[in-house]
Motif scaffolding. Structure first.
Motif, PDB file in Angstrom:
ATOM      1  N   ALA A 264      55.223   6.269  47.512  1.00  0.00           N
ATOM      2  CA  ALA A 264      55.922   7.520  47.738  1.00  0.00           C
ATOM      3  C   ALA A 264      57.428   7.253  47.747  1.00  0.00           C
ATOM      4  O   ALA A 264      57.868   6.102  47.889  1.00  0.00           O
ATOM      5  N   PRO A 265      58.258   8.271  47.582  1.00  0.00           N
ATOM      6  CA  PRO A 265      59.715   8.068  47.552  1.00  0.00           C
ATOM      7  C   PRO A 265      60.268   7.356  48.776  1.00  0.00           C
ATOM      8  O   PRO A 265      61.306   6.670  48.677  1.00  0.00           O
ATOM      9  N   ASP A 266      59.615   7.482  49.932  1.00  0.00           N
ATOM     10  CA  ASP A 266      60.123   6.797  51.122  1.00  0.00           C
ATOM     11  C   ASP A 266      59.577   5.377  51.256  1.00  0.00           C
ATOM     12  O   ASP A 266      59.777   4.715  52.275  1.00  0.00           O
ATOM     13  N   GLY A 267      58.858   4.881  50.214  1.00  0.00           N
ATOM     14  CA  GLY A 267      58.372   3.515  50.212  1.00  0.00           C
ATOM     15  C   GLY A 267      56.952   3.343  50.713  1.00  0.00           C
ATOM     16  O   GLY A 267      56.406   2.229  50.652  1.00  0.00           O
ATOM     17  N   ARG A 268      56.311   4.398  51.194  1.00  0.00           N
ATOM     18  CA  ARG A 268      54.937   4.281  51.691  1.00  0.00           C
ATOM     19  C   ARG A 268      53.995   3.968  50.540  1.00  0.00           C
ATOM     20  O   ARG A 268      54.014   4.642  49.504  1.00  0.00           O
ATOM     21  N   ASP A 269      53.130   2.976  50.719  1.00  0.00           N
ATOM     22  CA  ASP A 269      52.156   2.594  49.701  1.00  0.00           C
ATOM     23  C   ASP A 269      50.950   3.527  49.797  1.00  0.00           C
ATOM     24  O   ASP A 269      50.338   3.657  50.862  1.00  0.00           O
ATOM     25  N   CYS A 270      50.614   4.178  48.681  1.00  0.00           N
ATOM     26  CA  CYS A 270      49.524   5.158  48.671  1.00  0.00           C
ATOM     27  C   CYS A 270      48.552   4.828  47.536  1.00  0.00           C
ATOM     28  O   CYS A 270      48.599   5.453  46.460  1.00  0.00           O
ATOM     29  N   PRO A 271      47.661   3.853  47.743  1.00  0.00           N
ATOM     30  CA  PRO A 271      46.750   3.451  46.666  1.00  0.00           C
ATOM     31  C   PRO A 271      45.768   4.548  46.275  1.00  0.00           C
ATOM     32  O   PRO A 271      45.199   4.507  45.182  1.00  0.00           O
ATOM     33  N   GLN A 272      45.538   5.532  47.170  1.00  0.00           N
ATOM     34  CA  GLN A 272      44.662   6.665  46.831  1.00  0.00           C
ATOM     35  C   GLN A 272      45.416   7.805  46.175  1.00  0.00           C
ATOM     36  O   GLN A 272      44.815   8.825  45.832  1.00  0.00           O
ATOM     37  N   GLY A 273      46.723   7.649  46.025  1.00  0.00           N
ATOM     38  CA  GLY A 273      47.556   8.780  45.670  1.00  0.00           C
ATOM     39  C   GLY A 273      47.971   9.508  46.939  1.00  0.00           C
ATOM     40  O   GLY A 273      47.572   9.137  48.050  1.00  0.00           O
ATOM     41  N   TRP A 274      48.763  10.549  46.802  1.00  0.00           N
ATOM     42  CA  TRP A 274      49.164  11.321  47.977  1.00  0.00           C
ATOM     43  C   TRP A 274      49.458  12.759  47.575  1.00  0.00           C
ATOM     44  O   TRP A 274      49.647  13.076  46.400  1.00  0.00           O
ATOM     45  N   ASN A 275      49.458  13.626  48.560  1.00  0.00           N
ATOM     46  CA  ASN A 275      49.753  15.039  48.366  1.00  0.00           C
ATOM     47  C   ASN A 275      51.011  15.414  49.134  1.00  0.00           C
ATOM     48  O   ASN A 275      51.325  14.805  50.156  1.00  0.00           O
ATOM     49  N   CYS A 276      51.707  16.416  48.635  1.00  0.00           N
ATOM     50  CA  CYS A 276      52.889  16.949  49.325  1.00  0.00           C
ATOM     51  C   CYS A 276      52.675  18.423  49.628  1.00  0.00           C
ATOM     52  O   CYS A 276      52.193  19.185  48.785  1.00  0.00           O
ATOM     53  N   LEU A 277      53.036  18.825  50.834  1.00  0.00           N
ATOM     54  CA  LEU A 277      52.968  20.214  51.271  1.00  0.00           C
ATOM     55  C   LEU A 277      54.355  20.603  51.759  1.00  0.00           C
ATOM     56  O   LEU A 277      54.918  19.934  52.634  1.00  0.00           O
ATOM     57  N   SER A 278      54.933  21.644  51.163  1.00  0.00           N
ATOM     58  CA  SER A 278      56.264  22.108  51.538  1.00  0.00           C
ATOM     59  C   SER A 278      56.212  23.592  51.871  1.00  0.00           C
ATOM     60  O   SER A 278      55.497  24.358  51.198  1.00  0.00           O
TER      61      SER A 278
END
Length: 287
Positions: A264-278
């Motif tokens: 993710a942009p903040d450096g978090r490793d997301c091997p499953q992918g990730w979702n964003c909610l805004s």
């Protein structure tokens, strides 16, 4: 003669409450008695049915504990909770839409900083939440209190787990100087409300399912503004058109921005992918 005596009984009962000192309580009691008596007359309620109703409400009370509120659940599935919420926000023009509190809110959610992860190691697809909190004129609301909670990947809230499990997937945050808040959690699934008690029996008798669409709860409070209690529902999921507690409003349905596996942009490793909610929340000024 029976109809006349029935009406006369209602009048006698109302007369006994006519001198209730508090005017608002007097109004509520008078209306309650009038409608309850009218309900009994309209349906031709039998003594056996009345006893069944008393037994049902007794069971509802007996199911209530410090972690479970069966009466709130009953109010929810009858649509009364949403009706009261709608009535209570008749004059909230311009503010974000509200919805029900639900039975899983707790007062002492843990305090967490901006950018914290509140998943406590729970499994699920990571969810990055970014919200802005503004006032009625569009001004940012810094230091607004934002309490967040939702279910785990199995559709259970932390307080439904064994005692001693602690709180997870809930937190109490404060917005920054620009009224913004960011945090990590997991993407919640749809889940059934607790249906192992009298409310579940009622749903079964009515041929209704017990499911809620996937959502995240928010309670947002800021000085000189009205507290907002609401959900954000995940777009494209199941049960959005048949929420068992009637809580969905179209303006609260949000499509997720989905990302493939990586960082993710903040450096978090997301091997499953990730979702964003805004989402941008707007609070109404307090009366």
């Amino acid at each position: 003669m029976n109809h006349a005596s029935e009406a006369a009984l209602t009048d006698r009962v109302l007369a006994q409450y006519r001198n209730t000192p508090d005017p608002r309580l007097r109004q509520i009691l008078s209306s309650l008695i009038t409608h309850l008596h009218g309900f009994a007359r309209e349906t031709g309620l039998t003594f056996a049915e009345w006893q069944q109703g008393i037994a049902f409400l007794t069971r509802v009370g007996q199911m209530c504990t410090g972690d479970r509120q069966e009466f709130i659940l009953l109010s929810d599935v009858l649509g009364l909770s949403m009706l009261v919420d709608t009535i209570d926000h008749r004059n909230a023009d311009g503010a974000s839409e509200s919805t029900i509190l639900g039975p899983f809110f707790v007062e002492d959610a843990p305090d967490l900083p901006i950018d914290a992860a509140m998943d406590a190691g729970q499994s699920g697809v990571p969810l990055r939440v970014t919200i802005d909190v503004k006032g009625g004129e569009g001004q940012p609301l810094p230091d607004a209190e934002v309490i967040v909670w939702h279910s785990d990947n199995d559709g259970l809230y932390d307080i439904q787990h064994e005692a001693g499990s602690g709180y997870f997937l809930r937190g109490r945050f404060r917005t920054d100087a620009q009224g913004c808040l960011r945090f990590w959690t997991i993407t919640p699934p749809p889940y059934p409300i607790p249906d192992d008690g009298p409310v579940g029996d009622l749903l079964g008798l009515a041929g209704r399912h017990p499911w809620r669409p996937a959502h995240v709860h928010f309670l947002i409070a800021a000085e000189q503004h009205r507290t907002l209690v609401t959900h954000l529902f995940i777009g494209g999921g199941d049960y959005l058109d048949s929420d068992v507690v009637f809580g969905v409003k179209q303006g609260l349905v949000v499509d997720l921005e989905r990302h493939a596996a990586g960082r993710a942009p903040d450096g978090r490793d997301c091997p499953q992918g990730w979702n964003c909610l805004s989402y941008n929340f707007c609070l109404a000024p307090s009366a």
